[in-house]
Design a protein around this motif. Structure first.
Motif, short mmCIF file in Angstrom:
data_model
loop_
_atom_site.label_atom_id
_atom_site.label_comp_id
_atom_site.label_asym_id
_atom_site.label_seq_id
_atom_site.Cartn_x
_atom_site.Cartn_y
_atom_site.Cartn_z
N THR A 60 -31.05 -80.18 -48.16
CA THR A 60 -30.13 -80.95 -47.24
C THR A 60 -29.65 -79.35 -46.73
O THR A 60 -28.42 -80.28 -46.25
CB THR A 60 -30.08 -81.32 -49.01
N LEU A 61 -29.53 -79.40 -47.30
CA LEU A 61 -28.37 -77.55 -47.13
C LEU A 61 -28.30 -77.38 -45.66
O LEU A 61 -27.27 -77.15 -45.19
CB LEU A 61 -28.29 -76.47 -47.92
N TRP A 62 -28.92 -77.31 -45.49
CA TRP A 62 -29.72 -76.59 -44.16
C TRP A 62 -29.03 -77.64 -43.10
O TRP A 62 -28.49 -77.51 -42.14
CB TRP A 62 -31.21 -76.77 -44.09
N LEU A 63 -29.40 -79.21 -43.69
CA LEU A 63 -29.44 -79.80 -42.25
C LEU A 63 -28.21 -80.56 -42.76
O LEU A 63 -26.79 -80.65 -41.94
CB LEU A 63 -29.63 -81.66 -42.76
N MET A 64 -26.80 -80.39 -43.62
CA MET A 64 -25.60 -80.28 -43.76
C MET A 64 -24.99 -79.40 -42.55
O MET A 64 -23.53 -79.43 -42.36
CB MET A 64 -25.08 -80.42 -45.38
N ILE A 65 -25.69 -77.68 -42.73
CA ILE A 65 -24.63 -76.73 -41.94
C ILE A 65 -24.91 -76.95 -40.58
O ILE A 65 -24.24 -76.52 -39.66
CB ILE A 65 -26.07 -75.68 -42.55
N LEU A 66 -26.15 -77.82 -39.93
CA LEU A 66 -26.95 -78.27 -39.02
C LEU A 66 -26.25 -79.32 -38.57
O LEU A 66 -25.05 -79.50 -37.61
CB LEU A 66 -27.88 -78.54 -38.68
N TYR A 67 -25.35 -80.50 -39.43
CA TYR A 67 -24.53 -81.02 -39.39
C TYR A 67 -22.93 -81.13 -38.73
O TYR A 67 -22.18 -81.44 -37.84
CB TYR A 67 -24.03 -82.60 -40.23
N LYS A 68 -22.46 -79.82 -39.71
CA LYS A 68 -21.40 -79.39 -39.55
C LYS A 68 -21.23 -78.64 -37.83
O LYS A 68 -20.69 -78.52 -37.23
CB LYS A 68 -21.10 -77.93 -41.09
N ALA A 69 -22.26 -77.56 -37.88
CA ALA A 69 -22.32 -77.17 -36.32
C ALA A 69 -22.54 -78.09 -35.28
O ALA A 69 -22.22 -77.85 -33.98
CB ALA A 69 -23.40 -75.88 -36.41
#
Lengths: 110, 101
Positions: A60-69
């Motif tokens: 989930t954190l990975w997806l959120m980081i990718l979403y932010k970037a």
């Protein structure tokens, strides 16, 4: 020589920008490990459920980081998307277990 | 905007703490009625998961912004004149002095 350099376009990366991005993700990852550990203890997860919860939290954190970037523009900020997911996964596991057992004890045992 | 994200973060922590307190209450209720623990009620479960998501969102935004890793990213906005300007190579003692005199 000139032929070779035409075939492989070299990209110069800014060292400080890379370090800045990685330190931000490291910060997020540490917080995420501590907080998801607390949540796992709160929910009363035991044994493999906790491990599954950890994997879920990391993803989930990975997806959120990718979403932010930005899903299309992530390679402007990170060189590799895969190492963003996997780096430090076992180091953070111990933080996770610490918080997990602590909050499980606080909520469910005492 | 930073204040907003800090507010989100604090709300998430409060909600998480509330969920933990509710879970502890549920546990003591079970103990008093001598029931077995089969799992948390779904509202506490959902509240804990949601507050985790909220906190993660808050942390991600409080942590700071990413920078572009290409070395030329912050050079693109500057002109050639800015680069060519090297103060150490300024000369003040040149023939302009005798023209002005």
């Amino acid at each position: 020589m000139s032929n070779k350099s035409k075939q492989v376009p070299t990209v110069a990366y800014s060292e400080s920008a890379i370090r800045n991005n990685l330190s931000i993700t490291e910060y997020c990852r540490t917080s995420m490990a501590a907080l998801s550990g607390c949540t796992a203890g709160l929910l009363g997860l035991t044994s493999l459920h906790g491990a599954l919860f950890y994997i879920m939290a990391v993803t989930t954190l990975w997806l959120m980081i990718l979403y932010k970037a930005g899903f299309a523009t992530w390679n402007k900020y990170f060189i590799s998307r895969k190492s963003l997911l996997t780096s430090g996964i076992f180091g953070q596991l111990f933080t996770y277990i610490l918080c997990w057992t602590f909050s499980y004890g606080m909520v469910h045992v005492y | 905007m930073a204040a907003f994200h800090k507010l989100v973060l604090s709300l998430g922590f409060l909600s998480m703490f509330h969920a933990a307190y509710s879970a502890a209450q549920h546990r003591s209720y079970l103990r008093l009625n001598e029931l077995d623990f089969t799992g948390l009620p779904s509202d506490i479960f959902l509240q804990a998961l949601l507050s985790l998501l909220i906190i993660m969102y808050g942390v991600l935004n409080v942590a700071g912004n990413f920078k572009e890793i290409k070395a030329s990213a912050d050079l693109d906005s500057k002109s050639w004149e800015t680069f060519r300007n090297i103060p150490s190579f300024y000369t003040f003692s040149h023939r302009g002095k005798s023209f002005a005199a």
